[in-house]
Design a protein around this motif. Structure first.
Motif, PDB file in Angstrom:
ATOM      1  N   VAL A   1      30.934  -7.239  -8.506  1.00 24.93           N
ATOM      2  CA  VAL A   1      30.690  -6.282  -7.851  1.00 24.93           C
ATOM      3  C   VAL A   1      29.259  -5.463  -8.185  1.00 24.93           C
ATOM      4  CG1 VAL A   1      33.067  -5.147  -7.036  1.00 24.93           C
ATOM      5  CG2 VAL A   1      31.480  -4.609  -8.568  1.00 24.93           C
ATOM      6  N   TYR A   2      28.718  -5.554  -6.521  1.00 23.75           N
ATOM      7  CA  TYR A   2      27.247  -5.427  -6.812  1.00 23.75           C
ATOM      8  C   TYR A   2      27.398  -4.001  -5.870  1.00 23.75           C
ATOM      9  CZ  TYR A   2      26.058  -7.459  -2.769  1.00 23.75           C
ATOM     10  OH  TYR A   2      26.875  -7.895  -0.801  1.00 23.75           O
ATOM     11  N   SER A   3      25.472  -3.400  -6.469  1.00 21.58           N
ATOM     12  CA  SER A   3      24.811  -2.127  -5.313  1.00 21.58           C
ATOM     13  C   SER A   3      23.164  -2.009  -6.179  1.00 21.58           C
ATOM     14  CB  SER A   3      25.883  -0.895  -6.220  1.00 21.58           C
ATOM     15  OG  SER A   3      25.294  -0.908  -7.559  1.00 21.58           O
ATOM     16  N   ASP A   4      22.849  -2.472  -4.742  1.00 22.39           N
ATOM     17  CA  ASP A   4      21.072  -1.775  -5.099  1.00 22.39           C
ATOM     18  C   ASP A   4      20.712  -0.771  -4.401  1.00 22.39           C
ATOM     19  OD1 ASP A   4      20.204  -4.440  -6.422  1.00 22.39           O
ATOM     20  OD2 ASP A   4      21.861  -5.034  -4.323  1.00 22.39           O
ATOM     21  N   LEU A   5      19.373   0.037  -4.313  1.00 23.87           N
ATOM     22  CA  LEU A   5      18.855   1.024  -3.985  1.00 23.87           C
ATOM     23  C   LEU A   5      17.264   0.474  -3.987  1.00 23.87           C
ATOM     24  CD1 LEU A   5      18.388   3.620  -2.728  1.00 23.87           C
ATOM     25  CD2 LEU A   5      18.622   4.298  -5.118  1.00 23.87           C
ATOM     26  N   SER A   6      16.857   0.617  -2.585  1.00 27.28           N
ATOM     27  CA  SER A   6      15.362   0.381  -2.493  1.00 27.28           C
ATOM     28  C   SER A   6      14.559   1.784  -1.993  1.00 27.28           C
ATOM     29  CB  SER A   6      15.291  -0.572  -2.160  1.00 27.28           C
ATOM     30  OG  SER A   6      15.642  -0.570  -0.647  1.00 27.28           O
ATOM     31  N   ALA A   7      13.379   1.829  -2.167  1.00 26.34           N
ATOM     32  CA  ALA A   7      12.958   3.034  -1.818  1.00 26.34           C
ATOM     33  C   ALA A   7      11.655   2.826  -1.504  1.00 26.34           C
ATOM     34  CB  ALA A   7      13.424   4.942  -2.669  1.00 26.34           C
ATOM     35  N   SER A   8      10.641   3.082  -0.918  1.00 27.44           N
ATOM     36  CA  SER A   8       9.796   3.233   0.016  1.00 27.44           C
ATOM     37  C   SER A   8       9.552   4.141   0.865  1.00 27.44           C
ATOM     38  CB  SER A   8       8.400   2.035   0.041  1.00 27.44           C
ATOM     39  OG  SER A   8       9.404   1.942   1.474  1.00 27.44           O
TER      40      SER A   8
ATOM     41  N   ASP B   1       0.857  -1.167   0.069  1.00 24.68           N
ATOM     42  CA  ASP B   1      -0.157   0.061   0.037  1.00 24.68           C
ATOM     43  C   ASP B   1       0.502   0.763   0.393  1.00 24.68           C
ATOM     44  OD1 ASP B   1      -2.557   0.830   0.064  1.00 24.68           O
ATOM     45  OD2 ASP B   1      -2.731   1.276   1.521  1.00 24.68           O
ATOM     46  N   GLU B   2       1.935   1.015  -0.742  1.00 29.86           N
ATOM     47  CA  GLU B   2       2.859   2.236  -0.966  1.00 29.86           C
ATOM     48  C   GLU B   2       3.890   2.023  -1.732  1.00 29.86           C
ATOM     49  OE1 GLU B   2       5.077   2.760   3.037  1.00 29.86           O
ATOM     50  OE2 GLU B   2       6.543   1.176   2.479  1.00 29.86           O
ATOM     51  N   ALA B   3       4.130   3.308  -2.267  1.00 34.03           N
ATOM     52  CA  ALA B   3       4.753   3.353  -3.482  1.00 34.03           C
ATOM     53  C   ALA B   3       6.248   2.506  -3.304  1.00 34.03           C
ATOM     54  CB  ALA B   3       5.219   4.694  -4.331  1.00 34.03           C
ATOM     55  N   HIS B   4       7.402   2.099  -4.670  1.00 34.69           N
ATOM     56  CA  HIS B   4       8.075   1.078  -4.264  1.00 34.69           C
ATOM     57  C   HIS B   4       9.193   1.220  -5.661  1.00 34.69           C
ATOM     58  CE1 HIS B   4      10.282  -1.329  -2.210  1.00 34.69           C
ATOM     59  NE2 HIS B   4      10.952  -1.946  -3.327  1.00 34.69           N
ATOM     60  N   ALA B   5       9.919   1.695  -5.116  1.00 41.18           N
ATOM     61  CA  ALA B   5      11.178   1.369  -6.315  1.00 41.18           C
ATOM     62  C   ALA B   5      12.334   0.761  -5.983  1.00 41.18           C
ATOM     63  CB  ALA B   5      11.449   2.832  -7.171  1.00 41.18           C
ATOM     64  N   GLU B   6      12.585  -0.027  -7.025  1.00 42.02           N
ATOM     65  CA  GLU B   6      13.814  -0.385  -6.978  1.00 42.02           C
ATOM     66  C   GLU B   6      14.864  -0.378  -8.041  1.00 42.02           C
ATOM     67  OE1 GLU B   6      13.919  -4.568  -5.474  1.00 42.02           O
ATOM     68  OE2 GLU B   6      12.378  -4.054  -3.424  1.00 42.02           O
ATOM     69  N   ALA B   7      16.890  -0.364  -8.088  1.00 41.56           N
ATOM     70  CA  ALA B   7      17.540  -0.272  -8.393  1.00 41.56           C
ATOM     71  C   ALA B   7      18.824  -0.623  -8.755  1.00 41.56           C
ATOM     72  CB  ALA B   7      18.541   1.272  -9.382  1.00 41.56           C
ATOM     73  N   GLY B   8      19.294  -1.889  -9.507  1.00 37.57           N
ATOM     74  CA  GLY B   8      20.793  -2.092  -8.941  1.00 37.57           C
ATOM     75  C   GLY B   8      22.200  -2.102 -10.725  1.00 37.57           C
ATOM     76  N   LEU B   9      22.838  -2.316 -10.221  1.00 40.23           N
ATOM     77  CA  LEU B   9      23.996  -2.390 -10.902  1.00 40.23           C
ATOM     78  C   LEU B   9      24.772  -3.621 -10.546  1.00 40.23           C
ATOM     79  CD1 LEU B   9      25.162   1.275 -11.565  1.00 40.23           C
ATOM     80  CD2 LEU B   9      23.209  -0.054 -12.868  1.00 40.23           C
ATOM     81  N   TYR B  10      25.569  -4.717 -11.291  1.00 41.57           N
ATOM     82  CA  TYR B  10      26.108  -5.506 -10.913  1.00 41.57           C
ATOM     83  C   TYR B  10      27.149  -5.787 -12.272  1.00 41.57           C
ATOM     84  CZ  TYR B  10      21.702  -6.530  -9.155  1.00 41.57           C
ATOM     85  OH  TYR B  10      20.338  -6.221  -8.787  1.00 41.57           O
ATOM     86  N   TYR B  11      27.608  -5.907 -12.079  1.00 39.43           N
ATOM     87  CA  TYR B  11      29.659  -6.398 -13.200  1.00 39.43           C
ATOM     88  C   TYR B  11      30.321  -7.781 -12.235  1.00 39.43           C
ATOM     89  CZ  TYR B  11      33.710  -6.000 -15.099  1.00 39.43           C
ATOM     90  OH  TYR B  11      34.650  -6.111 -16.040  1.00 39.43           O
ATOM     91  N   GLY B  12      30.808  -8.662 -12.707  1.00 39.84           N
ATOM     92  CA  GLY B  12      31.395  -9.649 -12.834  1.00 39.84           C
ATOM     93  C   GLY B  12      32.664  -9.908 -13.949  1.00 39.84           C
ATOM     94  N   GLY B  13      33.803 -10.304 -13.226  1.00 41.27           N
ATOM     95  CA  GLY B  13      34.709 -10.877 -13.860  1.00 41.27           C
ATOM     96  C   GLY B  13      35.355 -11.723 -13.818  1.00 41.27           C
ATOM     97  N   GLN B  14      36.588 -11.663 -13.779  1.00 41.93           N
ATOM     98  CA  GLN B  14      37.085 -13.018 -13.651  1.00 41.93           C
ATOM     99  C   GLN B  14      38.098 -12.723 -12.563  1.00 41.93           C
ATOM    100  OE1 GLN B  14      41.378 -12.237 -16.636  1.00 41.93           O
ATOM    101  NE2 GLN B  14      41.779 -13.366 -15.086  1.00 41.93           N
ATOM    102  N   TYR B  15      37.883 -11.592 -11.285  1.00 42.78           N
ATOM    103  CA  TYR B  15      38.530 -11.818 -10.419  1.00 42.78           C
ATOM    104  C   TYR B  15      37.144 -11.294  -9.367  1.00 42.78           C
ATOM    105  CZ  TYR B  15      42.572  -9.856 -12.471  1.00 42.78           C
ATOM    106  OH  TYR B  15      43.370  -9.649 -13.543  1.00 42.78           O
ATOM    107  N   GLY B  16      36.171 -11.305  -9.473  1.00 43.09           N
ATOM    108  CA  GLY B  16      35.070 -12.096  -8.409  1.00 43.09           C
ATOM    109  C   GLY B  16      34.056 -11.253  -9.201  1.00 43.09           C
TER     110      GLY B  16
END
Length: 782
Positions: A580-587, A563-578
């Motif tokens: 990394v990721y980032s996420d954002l969520s807001a309500s 019953d409330e507005a909600h948004a999410e976003a994420g960026l991911y990068y994978g390579g030979q060394y592992g």
């Protein structure tokens, strides 16, 4: 000595004259000298030419040696006796069912036919390839998952939380030792309990030669049909057939037929072509044909060399839950029950011992026995898995327990299931008395039952139904029902509808509808609507997944949830060394931002690597002296060698043959590799080495002249002193020579005479092919 094939016509003509028969033992009847002759004939058996064999003809009957019967796969009637001719035994062909023949003496040939059942059966099965483990390197590894999260809830202060999940491990010929730990609130925000906790510490030793596994430390019990899997600290030992990936533990369905002549057989399973093979005349059996689980129909199309076609249809039934006849699967464990895993580091409860044993009696029956014992309780039971009429798989179990404080109790279980190509049904129920005790469940449920059914409706989609119920002694009973329907839409899109309702215990209901639309470049769009008692949630999301060609991914989501507005976003990068990721969520009430990294660090063979998580085995690939060379499994390079020519290749399957391959395009023209592929078979979570032998040096086109100032003749041989490779002179006295160092002594050989000369490379020589010479070869005559 048995008769051999005849190779010379002249010899066969002489031996075709009447000969006297000689007995070789008293039980073999002696042939009449005047009625016997030995004849070499080119034989054709049921339409297949089998070569020239020695026959004995007596009074219109044909006899052959035992080696011919064996090679032709013939089975004679019981009690058949041979005759003795010139010290060898010959057997009457009229003792073989369906025997008929026609001799052409002018062409020295014979056509023979037998009944199909006269031949020994041919068994066609997928070969089990034995793999030898590659030498294991001693290695150490660290896997990490670091996470930093900032959370703000409406009018409160922002809370920062640093967390970590770390696994330490080492492996070698002796086995694998791992220990995992979790770090919570390492930033000391005081909102949570901070510090490190130990999760699991386990030593594992696999023994693939006998399919056994030993674990010491933290592990989980094997539940069997009626037990529960519980965490414990102690010792566990038992069978582990996954150590032999090609070993099939379930009963193999057999598909059989008979061919009157050599034929081609096509096997169709549920109308899908699975196998095409050639079979000789006689009965044949096809086993291990990668059939789907459950029941189905196998069809054999037998086409012989004359074009005649026979179709054989057979039903089959198999299940991965059954064991093959005479195959046993067992596991024993002893230790102390683990308590509060993830909450405390070293809290263990009372001691116990348990064991589970299963054995296949027939293709359709597998039995089980299990026992659990503590200082105060003893629990034991038996179970049965069996193939039932109409291709159902049934299961049943009965267990009893005694406890010093609770007395005796019982538990039972019954169930049945069936899988078709387009549908499946399942039912299972289990119940227990109030005083029944088992590991991990101090208070049993009075009754638990579940039923489900699913069916493929073709163009109308696929529908499924589920019904689950739980009746408890100390709490209200619960019954829930659900239904699912999915349909494929144009352009590989899918529509999914889910409806669930709690019919007892509460009155909650939920209806969900979602649409999934795949786009190009690994992108997917999802929309969903969920209606429930608290309101209606809806959202839309778009995701771009990483692929072989692109290590970058992202996702966005927007809608209304709770019953409330909600948004999410994420960026991911994978390579030979592992990764990394980032996420954002807001309500409306909360905003959270999170970032992290996962990967691994490995040490093996004197090298340190930063890599992806070391969850499986890995390979240390060495191309000595050649950096920036692509290396991977199969045809796709996943990493590149460093300046020393070393690379780590992760995600290698244990106990299987893995092809580690170089990217030949990354090697200079002057590099000579014996093979760009090495096959390794690593142990579980261990390191092995793939060493690619590269013949280093430069390449050049060398021109040589003799004393007369004319080009050396084609066919002359050049070799670098100290190098075993040889190079032949071609036209114009030129030879393409590889492996040249800055200074070389080159030897030319021609007609048993030789000369040597010095070859020095230009200071600026690179990977381009050089043209050197002409060099004068003194003292060798043309």
């Amino acid at each position: 000595m048995i008769a051999r094939r005849w190779g010379a016509v002249a010899v066969s003509a002489v031996l075709a004259m009447p000969l006297g028969a000689q007995p070789i033992r008293s039980e073999a009847p002696t042939a009449s000298p005047l009625a016997v002759r030995i004849v070499p004939l080119e034989a054709t058996v049921n339409g297949l030419k089998v070569g020239t064999w020695t026959f004995v003809e007596r009074q219109g009957q044909l006899f052959v040696g035992k080696d011919a019967l064996d090679e032709w796969r013939l089975e004679m009637r019981p009690g058949t006796q041979p005759i003795a001719v010139r010290g060898a035994e010959y057997w009457p062909l009229d003792s073989v069912p369906g025997f008929s023949f026609k001799v052409n003496y002018s062409q020295q040939s014979v056509e023979i036919n037998f009944a199909p059942e006269a031949f020994a059966a041919t068994r066609l099965a997928q070969p089990q390839v034995a793999t030898r483990l590659s030498p294991v390197l001693t290695s150490f590894f660290v896997n990490y998952d670091l996470n930093l999260q900032a959370t703000k809830v409406r009018d409160t202060q922002t809370v920062n939380n640093l967390g970590a999940l770390v696994e330490l491990g080492t492996s070698g010929r002796w086995g694998v030792l791992t220990s995992s730990h979790v770090g919570r609130d390492l930033s000391h925000s005081k909102a949570l309990d901070s510090g490190w906790l130990r999760l699991e510490t386990t030593f594992t030793r696999h023994m693939p030669e006998i399919n056994r596994t030993l674990r010491i430390g933290d592990s989980a019990t094997v539940p069997g049909l009626w037990g529960s899997s519980v965490y414990f600290g102690g010792v566990q030992f038992g069978t582990n057939y996954t150590l032999s990936p090609g070993l099939i533990t379930q009963p193999l369905p057999l598909v059989s037929g008979v061919s009157a002549a050599p034929s081609t057989v096509q096997l169709y399973v549920n109308d899908v072509l699975r196998k095409t093979t050639d079979v000789p005349a006689g009965p044949f059996v096809i086993e291990n044909f990668n059939e789907p689980m459950g029941s189905g129909e196998a069809k054999l199309v037998v086409r012989d060399i004359l074009g005649r076609e026979t179709v054989i249809v057979q039903r089959y039934f198999t299940s991965g839950q059954l064991l093959a006849p005479s195959l046993s699967d067992w596991n024993v464990a002893a230790g102390s029950l683990r308590r509060g895993i993830g909450l405390t580091s070293n809290e263990y409860g009372p001691g116990f011992a348990s064991g589970t044993w299963r054995r296949g009696l027939t293709n359709l029956v597998t039995v089980e026995a299990r026992g659990e014992f503590t200082a105060d309780t003893q629990t034991a039971g038996v179970g049965l898995l069996a193939g039932l009429p109409f291709d159902f798989l049934g299961r049943a179990a009965l267990a009893g327990s005694t406890a010093s404080r609770r007395g005796s109790g019982q538990r039972w279980l019954v169930g049945a299931e069936r899988q078709w190509t387009d549908s499946a049904v399942f039912f299972q129920a289990t119940g227990a008395s109030r005083d029944f005790v088992e590991l991990g469940r101090p208070i049993p449920s009075k009754l638990e039952w579940a039923a489900s059914a699913a069916r493929d409706l073709g163009a109308l989609g696929r529908v499924g139904f589920n019904l689950v119920g739980v009746e408890r002694f100390e709490a209200p009973s619960i019954t829930t029902a659900s239904a699912q329907w999915s349909k494929r839409l144009p352009k590989n899109s899918w529509l999914n509808v889910n409806l669930s309702r709690a019919m007892r215990g509460s009155s909650a209901s939920m209806l969900g509808v979602s649409v999934t639309i795949p786009l190009d470049q690994q992108r997917v769009v999802d929309t969903a609507v969920n209606a429930h008692k608290g309101g209606t949630d809806f959202y839309a999301s778009a995701t771009s997944n990483s692929s072989i060609d692109l290590d970058f991914g992202w996702r966005v989501l927007g809608g209304r949830i709770n019953d409330e507005a909600h948004a999410e976003a994420g960026l991911y990068y994978g390579g030979q060394y592992g990764r990394v990721y980032s996420d954002l969520s807001a309500s409306g009430n909360q905003q959270t931002i999170r970032g992290g990294a996962t990967g691994g660090i490995a040490w093996a063979d004197g090298h340190t690597f930063f890599t992806k998580r070391v969850d499986q085995s890995f390979v240390i690939a060495e191309v000595k002296g050649y950096g920036d060379v692509g290396v991977g499994l199969g045809s796709y390079p996943t990493t590149k060698t460093n300046a020393d020519g070393i690379a780590l290749v992760p995600y290698v399957s244990p106990y299987q043959a893995n092809q580690v391959r170089l990217n030949a395009n990354d090697l200079p023209l002057s590099a000579e590799v014996e093979s760009i592929e090495q096959v390794v078979v690593p142990a579980w979570r261990s390191a092995v080495k793939a060493q690619f032998a590269v013949r280093s040096g430069k390449a050049a086109l060398i021109k040589v002249e003799f004393d007369d100032a004319q080009a050396a003749p084609a066919g002359a041989v050049l070799a670098i002193e100290g190098d075993k490779e040889e190079f032949y002179v071609a036209r114009k006295g030129e030879a393409y020579v590889t492996g040249l160092q800055p200074s070389n002594v080159v030897k030319l050989t021609w007609k048993n005479r030789a000369c040597s000369f010095q070859v020095k490379l230009p200071a600026a020589a690179n990977d381009e092919v050089l043209r050197l010479g002409p060099y004068r070869c003194m003292g060798v005559a043309r």
